[in-house]
Design an enzyme around this catalytic site. Structure first.
Site, short mmCIF file in Angstrom:
data_model
loop_
_atom_site.label_atom_id
_atom_site.label_comp_id
_atom_site.label_asym_id
_atom_site.label_seq_id
_atom_site.Cartn_x
_atom_site.Cartn_y
_atom_site.Cartn_z
CE LYS A 96 17.58 -68.41 -14.13
NZ LYS A 96 18.82 -68.44 -14.92
CG ASP A 142 19.86 -68.68 -28.66
OD1 ASP A 142 18.79 -68.20 -28.25
OD2 ASP A 142 20.65 -69.31 -27.93
N GLY A 167 13.55 -65.80 -30.39
CA GLY A 167 14.92 -65.95 -29.89
C GLY A 167 15.36 -67.40 -29.98
CB SER A 176 10.99 -72.22 -15.35
OG SER A 176 10.50 -71.21 -16.21
CD GLU A 209 15.54 -71.44 -28.70
OE1 GLU A 209 16.39 -70.98 -27.93
OE2 GLU A 209 15.82 -71.89 -29.82
CB SER A 254 17.54 -57.05 -14.53
OG SER A 254 17.38 -57.72 -15.75
#
Lengths: 321, 321
Positions: A55, A212, A210, A306, A206, A80
């Site tokens: 990130k 999606d 979850g 990651s 994923e 968070s």
């Protein structure tokens, strides 16, 4: 804020912006895993990146690309997790004031780390307040620029520099396994792979709970889901982004899912055999490869780890599971 | 077996022998630790070496330097730790038969890993049998060559290649902190530092409970102690070696000690802030630097992390401590 879908040239530019500010993280290998899968596996260790996650790349690129006026006014992010620390550190390095909107019950370690990078913390009550509203009011009242966690061209381009480096270091691959939440890392990775290893099958991974992204990919349009429940706390996005989805739809080979048990198993493998701490979300790509969610035999495959930010007692619990 | 004290040229030769067989392990940094110590700290990550420890370097160099006749007859080592795995893997890579003498109650994971590298395991009873005698009888009856864990010129030269690489990668340092058991790694490191960074103060670090090295260094002769009790299970040697001690006596700045509590604290730092698994012994150098056993302010210092092989449930316990 621009909403242009980024292209590979944006990754090249992001690499220059990042320069030596981001670590060129090491690529590790494991003879044990090569044998187990009868494949050649390369691990790109973004858990060893600054702030412990990829990130930092997108956050730094986004803050660095702001106009002089925007930089003077400061930035705001709500998170968070790793994005908060990325924006806090990037802002500090670039001399920009950062405000991070965090729940008042966020883990003390994360609050301390974010504050340690010099950011101002605005806390809110998860039950009664909306973090997006708080951030938006800071934008309107104080002229701050909001840096979203994934759906932003400079963020996507920055994240993509990890796979750009990876492919530069190991050469073309047959397959790549990338953790996926909102799709920032995956879409950036797809742009890098498309340019540097166009025949490589790139998979987003994923948590099963979850999925999606998998639903969206198969349906051809963004599907939103209720808040999922998984230990992969960095991949709990409820829907892909307006910028990330078109890239994923066009270039990803498929979206795969893994269970929490498979994530724990991967975490234990990394600790015992490779001596690295990988957070549950960071194990998504690895767990898909290790469990041969798609055939990998005889191939040269890349696994992106990651991040490594996991609460110490939770981590100890996973190791003892 | 030669008993010549090695010199820097032996390290240069060992580097060539190792070639690409050993990983050129990454050097990591931590802004947090730099700030805490007001120093620039570099970590050489031999926990990320093959078999999870620097021992692969010395083991491989020793087996590779055997005569054709010796290689044909095979090698033997006695160890319940990293040296066993080093000799097992090195032998496998070099097509040499390896026999490892291990206690029958050695951790199953270590036995499995050693067997996984193709070694023959000879087990013995800690209470009633002597591993050195068993190894010696294999030498006499089967013509095997015994590879000792530290007191051997090829082992010392191989271990020294880690600091050789380290100094080549980061340039001269003001101080270096090196874990120490029998002194193989330390003496090799001293030869490297003497050649590449002659003004660098090199410290050996051992557990306070097993400070035979410190006693020996200060007395000027090898002092033997009773079996010590520390979580640093790779540094429980009861005395320095006949080859390692003269090098240490001549070139080390001092021998420092740390407590088990300081090792645990360092382990937790590496897991939370640097995302790497370091075994207790591997934290010896780090714990001395972190606790400023000698002043480091304003200096460029190097910390060698020697290994990452720690039983998973023990490790989880340390993290939760």
């Amino acid at each position: 804020m621009t909403t242009r879908i980024p292209v590979y040239d944006d990754l090249v530019a992001a690499s220059k912006v990042l320069g030596k500010m981001a670590h060129r993280t090491p690529v590790l290998t494991s003879l044990t895993m090569n044998r187990r899968l009868d494949a050649q596996v390369f691990f790109k260790c973004e858990n060893l990146q600054r702030i412990g996650a990829f990130k930092f790349r997108g956050g730094y690129n986004a803050v660095a690309n702001l106009s002089a006026e925007q930089r003077k006014a400061g930035v705001v992010a709500f998170s968070s997790g790793n994005h908060a620390q990325a924006i806090a550190l990037a802002s500090k390095l670039l001399g920009v004031a950062a405000t991070i909107v965090m729940p008042h019950d966020a883990p003390e370690a994360k609050v301390a780390a974010t504050r340690g990078y010099g950011a101002r913390i605005v806390s809110y009550d998860r039950q009664t307040e909306d973090r997006e509203q708080i951030a938006q009011s800071l934008v309107q009242e104080q002229g701050l620029t909001l840096i979203p966690p994934y759906d932003h061209p400079d963020v996507i381009a920055g994240q993509g520099t990890a796979v750009k480096e990876f492919l530069e270091d190991v050469g073309p691959l047959d397959a790549l396994f990338i953790p996926m939440g909102g799709g920032g890392l995956l879409s950036g990775s797809l742009l890098a792979a498309q340019a540097l290893s166009p025949d490589c099958a790139v998979y987003g991974v994923e948590p099963l709970a979850g999925n999606d992204g998998q639903q969206s990919f198969r349906k051809g349009e963004i599907v939103h889901i209720a808040p999922p429940n998984s230990i992969a706390d960095g991949a709990l996005a409820q829907g892909l982004g307006k910028l990330t989805f078109p890239i994923i739809k066009q270039y990803a080979r498929d979206i795969l899912t893994v269970t929490d048990e498979q994530l724990v198993e991967a975490m234990r493998f990394f600790a015992t055999r490779m001596k690295i701490v990988v957070e549950p979300t960071g194990c998504l790509g690895a767990a898909a490869a290790f469990n041969e969610a798609v055939p990998v035999k005889g191939q040269r495959i890349g696994v992106l780890l990651s991040g490594g930010n996991v609460d110490l007692s939770a981590y100890a619990g996973f190791l003892q599971a």
